[in-house]
Design a protein around this motif. Structure first.
Motif, PDB file in Angstrom:
ATOM      1  N   SER A 175       0.829  -1.209   0.000  1.00  0.00           N
ATOM      2  CA  SER A 175       0.000   0.000   0.000  1.00  0.00           C
ATOM      3  C   SER A 175       0.863   1.259   0.000  1.00  0.00           C
ATOM      4  N   MET A 176       0.238   2.381  -0.360  1.00  0.00           N
ATOM      5  CA  MET A 176       0.924   3.685  -0.411  1.00  0.00           C
ATOM      6  C   MET A 176       0.148   4.671   0.450  1.00  0.00           C
ATOM      7  N   TYR A 177       0.831   5.694   0.899  1.00  0.00           N
ATOM      8  CA  TYR A 177       0.152   6.746   1.648  1.00  0.00           C
ATOM      9  C   TYR A 177       0.838   8.080   1.408  1.00  0.00           C
ATOM     10  N   LEU A 178       0.047   9.133   1.538  1.00  0.00           N
ATOM     11  CA  LEU A 178       0.518  10.497   1.348  1.00  0.00           C
ATOM     12  C   LEU A 178      -0.007  11.310   2.524  1.00  0.00           C
ATOM     13  N   ASP A 179       0.908  11.746   3.393  1.00  0.00           N
ATOM     14  CA  ASP A 179       0.550  12.519   4.584  1.00  0.00           C
ATOM     15  C   ASP A 179       0.804  13.991   4.335  1.00  0.00           C
ATOM     16  N   HIS A 180      -0.161  14.820   4.705  1.00  0.00           N
ATOM     17  CA  HIS A 180      -0.014  16.281   4.646  1.00  0.00           C
ATOM     18  C   HIS A 180      -0.109  16.807   6.070  1.00  0.00           C
ATOM     19  N   PHE A 181       1.030  17.224   6.635  1.00  0.00           N
ATOM     20  CA  PHE A 181       1.075  17.806   7.973  1.00  0.00           C
ATOM     21  C   PHE A 181       1.102  19.321   7.829  1.00  0.00           C
ATOM     22  N   GLN A 182       0.110  19.997   8.385  1.00  0.00           N
ATOM     23  CA  GLN A 182       0.013  21.447   8.267  1.00  0.00           C
ATOM     24  C   GLN A 182       0.605  22.125   9.504  1.00  0.00           C
ATOM     25  N   ALA A 183       1.060  23.353   9.320  1.00  0.00           N
ATOM     26  CA  ALA A 183       1.696  24.112  10.400  1.00  0.00           C
ATOM     27  C   ALA A 183       0.743  24.370  11.568  1.00  0.00           C
ATOM     28  N   ASP A 184      -0.569  24.385  11.303  1.00  0.00           N
ATOM     29  CA  ASP A 184      -1.537  24.643  12.378  1.00  0.00           C
ATOM     30  C   ASP A 184      -1.896  23.391  13.173  1.00  0.00           C
ATOM     31  N   TYR A 193      -7.813   1.126  -4.522  1.00  0.00           N
ATOM     32  CA  TYR A 193      -8.794   1.267  -3.452  1.00  0.00           C
ATOM     33  C   TYR A 193      -8.271   2.384  -2.555  1.00  0.00           C
ATOM     34  N   ASP A 194      -8.887   3.566  -2.661  1.00  0.00           N
ATOM     35  CA  ASP A 194      -8.419   4.752  -1.951  1.00  0.00           C
ATOM     36  C   ASP A 194      -9.251   5.035  -0.710  1.00  0.00           C
ATOM     37  N   SER A 195      -8.596   5.608   0.278  1.00  0.00           N
ATOM     38  CA  SER A 195      -9.279   6.074   1.486  1.00  0.00           C
ATOM     39  C   SER A 195      -8.511   7.276   2.015  1.00  0.00           C
ATOM     40  N   ASN A 196      -9.092   7.963   3.008  1.00  0.00           N
ATOM     41  CA  ASN A 196      -8.407   9.128   3.569  1.00  0.00           C
ATOM     42  C   ASN A 196      -8.794   9.301   5.028  1.00  0.00           C
ATOM     43  N   GLU A 197      -7.946  10.037   5.743  1.00  0.00           N
ATOM     44  CA  GLU A 197      -8.177  10.347   7.151  1.00  0.00           C
ATOM     45  C   GLU A 197      -7.824  11.801   7.411  1.00  0.00           C
ATOM     46  N   ASP A 198      -8.551  12.413   8.351  1.00  0.00           N
ATOM     47  CA  ASP A 198      -8.291  13.785   8.767  1.00  0.00           C
ATOM     48  C   ASP A 198      -8.212  13.833  10.280  1.00  0.00           C
ATOM     49  N   GLY A 199      -7.356  14.727  10.774  1.00  0.00           N
ATOM     50  CA  GLY A 199      -7.226  14.878  12.213  1.00  0.00           C
ATOM     51  C   GLY A 199      -6.175  15.912  12.560  1.00  0.00           C
ATOM     52  N   THR A 200      -5.480  15.672  13.672  1.00  0.00           N
ATOM     53  CA  THR A 200      -4.442  16.584  14.142  1.00  0.00           C
ATOM     54  C   THR A 200      -3.164  15.803  14.418  1.00  0.00           C
ATOM     55  N   ASP A 205      10.446  12.680  21.217  1.00  0.00           N
ATOM     56  CA  ASP A 205      10.567  11.838  20.020  1.00  0.00           C
ATOM     57  C   ASP A 205       9.261  11.103  19.701  1.00  0.00           C
ATOM     58  N   LEU A 206       8.145  11.591  20.261  1.00  0.00           N
ATOM     59  CA  LEU A 206       6.860  10.959  19.994  1.00  0.00           C
ATOM     60  C   LEU A 206       5.999  11.819  19.072  1.00  0.00           C
ATOM     61  N   LEU A 207       5.529  11.201  18.007  1.00  0.00           N
ATOM     62  CA  LEU A 207       4.578  11.819  17.080  1.00  0.00           C
ATOM     63  C   LEU A 207       3.208  11.247  17.416  1.00  0.00           C
ATOM     64  N   THR A 208       2.272  12.130  17.762  1.00  0.00           N
ATOM     65  CA  THR A 208       0.912  11.709  18.081  1.00  0.00           C
ATOM     66  C   THR A 208      -0.026  12.205  16.986  1.00  0.00           C
ATOM     67  N   ILE A 209      -0.761  11.272  16.409  1.00  0.00           N
ATOM     68  CA  ILE A 209      -1.748  11.607  15.383  1.00  0.00           C
ATOM     69  C   ILE A 209      -3.115  11.223  15.934  1.00  0.00           C
ATOM     70  N   LYS A 210      -3.990  12.219  16.006  1.00  0.00           N
ATOM     71  CA  LYS A 210      -5.358  11.987  16.467  1.00  0.00           C
ATOM     72  C   LYS A 210      -6.290  12.037  15.261  1.00  0.00           C
ATOM     73  N   ILE A 211      -6.756  10.873  14.875  1.00  0.00           N
ATOM     74  CA  ILE A 211      -7.663  10.764  13.735  1.00  0.00           C
ATOM     75  C   ILE A 211      -9.063  11.165  14.194  1.00  0.00           C
ATOM     76  N   GLU A 212      -9.693  12.011  13.405  1.00  0.00           N
ATOM     77  CA  GLU A 212     -11.067  12.433  13.696  1.00  0.00           C
ATOM     78  C   GLU A 212     -12.056  11.790  12.727  1.00  0.00           C
ATOM     79  N   ARG A 213     -11.645  11.702  11.442  1.00  0.00           N
ATOM     80  CA  ARG A 213     -12.551  11.184  10.413  1.00  0.00           C
ATOM     81  C   ARG A 213     -11.801  10.226   9.474  1.00  0.00           C
ATOM     82  N   HIS A 214     -12.489   9.166   9.083  1.00  0.00           N
ATOM     83  CA  HIS A 214     -11.994   8.235   8.071  1.00  0.00           C
ATOM     84  C   HIS A 214     -13.027   8.233   6.948  1.00  0.00           C
ATOM     85  N   ASN A 215     -12.594   8.621   5.747  1.00  0.00           N
ATOM     86  CA  ASN A 215     -13.500   8.754   4.593  1.00  0.00           C
ATOM     87  C   ASN A 215     -14.698   9.642   4.920  1.00  0.00           C
TER      88      ASN A 215
END
Length: 134
Positions: free
Chosen positions: A37-46, A62-69, A75-85
């Motif tokens: 599989s492939m993925y493309l992450d867009h991390f915004q400054a906000d 078969y594409d899908s997407n996620e949005d969050g913060t 050294d910890l990256l925390t991603i909080k997913i709010e929405r999937h598709n």
């Protein structure tokens, strides 16, 4: 005048020593359940983020997407997913950053100890067609 020159030197030195930022677009391949599989992450400054995913099965996408913060502490990256598709699907994913440069970063998804390797791409980058990778 000398104070201004001194201030400029300090600012230049501090920005030169600043850690590379994750802000921008990053492309990678492989997920714990599908190494192809492939993925493309867009991390915004906000602190917002948008991720696109593509699984290729027999040449079909078969594409899908996620949005969050996102946030980094130590050294910890925390991603909080709010929405999937577009549908609410809250969860929190935690990764340990292994290395970060201006052009790539490596991290490990802690619950599964799964490594990810991403490279910086232009904001207009699009994921390759399944015809090219299947």
């Amino acid at each position: 005048m000398l104070r201004m020159i001194g201030l400029l030197f300090c600012l230049a030195a501090s920005s030169a020593n600043a850690a590379p930022s994750l802000v921008g677009a990053w492309f990678g391949q492989g997920q714990p359940d599908n190494k192809e599989s492939m993925y493309l992450d867009h991390f915004q400054a906000d602190g917002r983020m948008h991720s696109q995913f593509r699984d290729c099965i027999k040449g079909k996408a078969y594409d899908s997407n996620e949005d969050g913060t996102w946030s980094v502490k130590g050294d910890l990256l925390t991603i909080k997913i709010e929405r999937h598709n577009g549908v609410p699907a809250p969860r929190t994913d935690i990764y340990r950053l292994v290395s970060v440069t201006g052009q790539s970063f490596k991290d490990v998804y802690l619950p599964l100890n799964f490594p990810f390797d991403e490279r910086r791409v232009d904001d207009g980058f699009t994921m390759p067609s399944c015809q090219l990778v299947s």
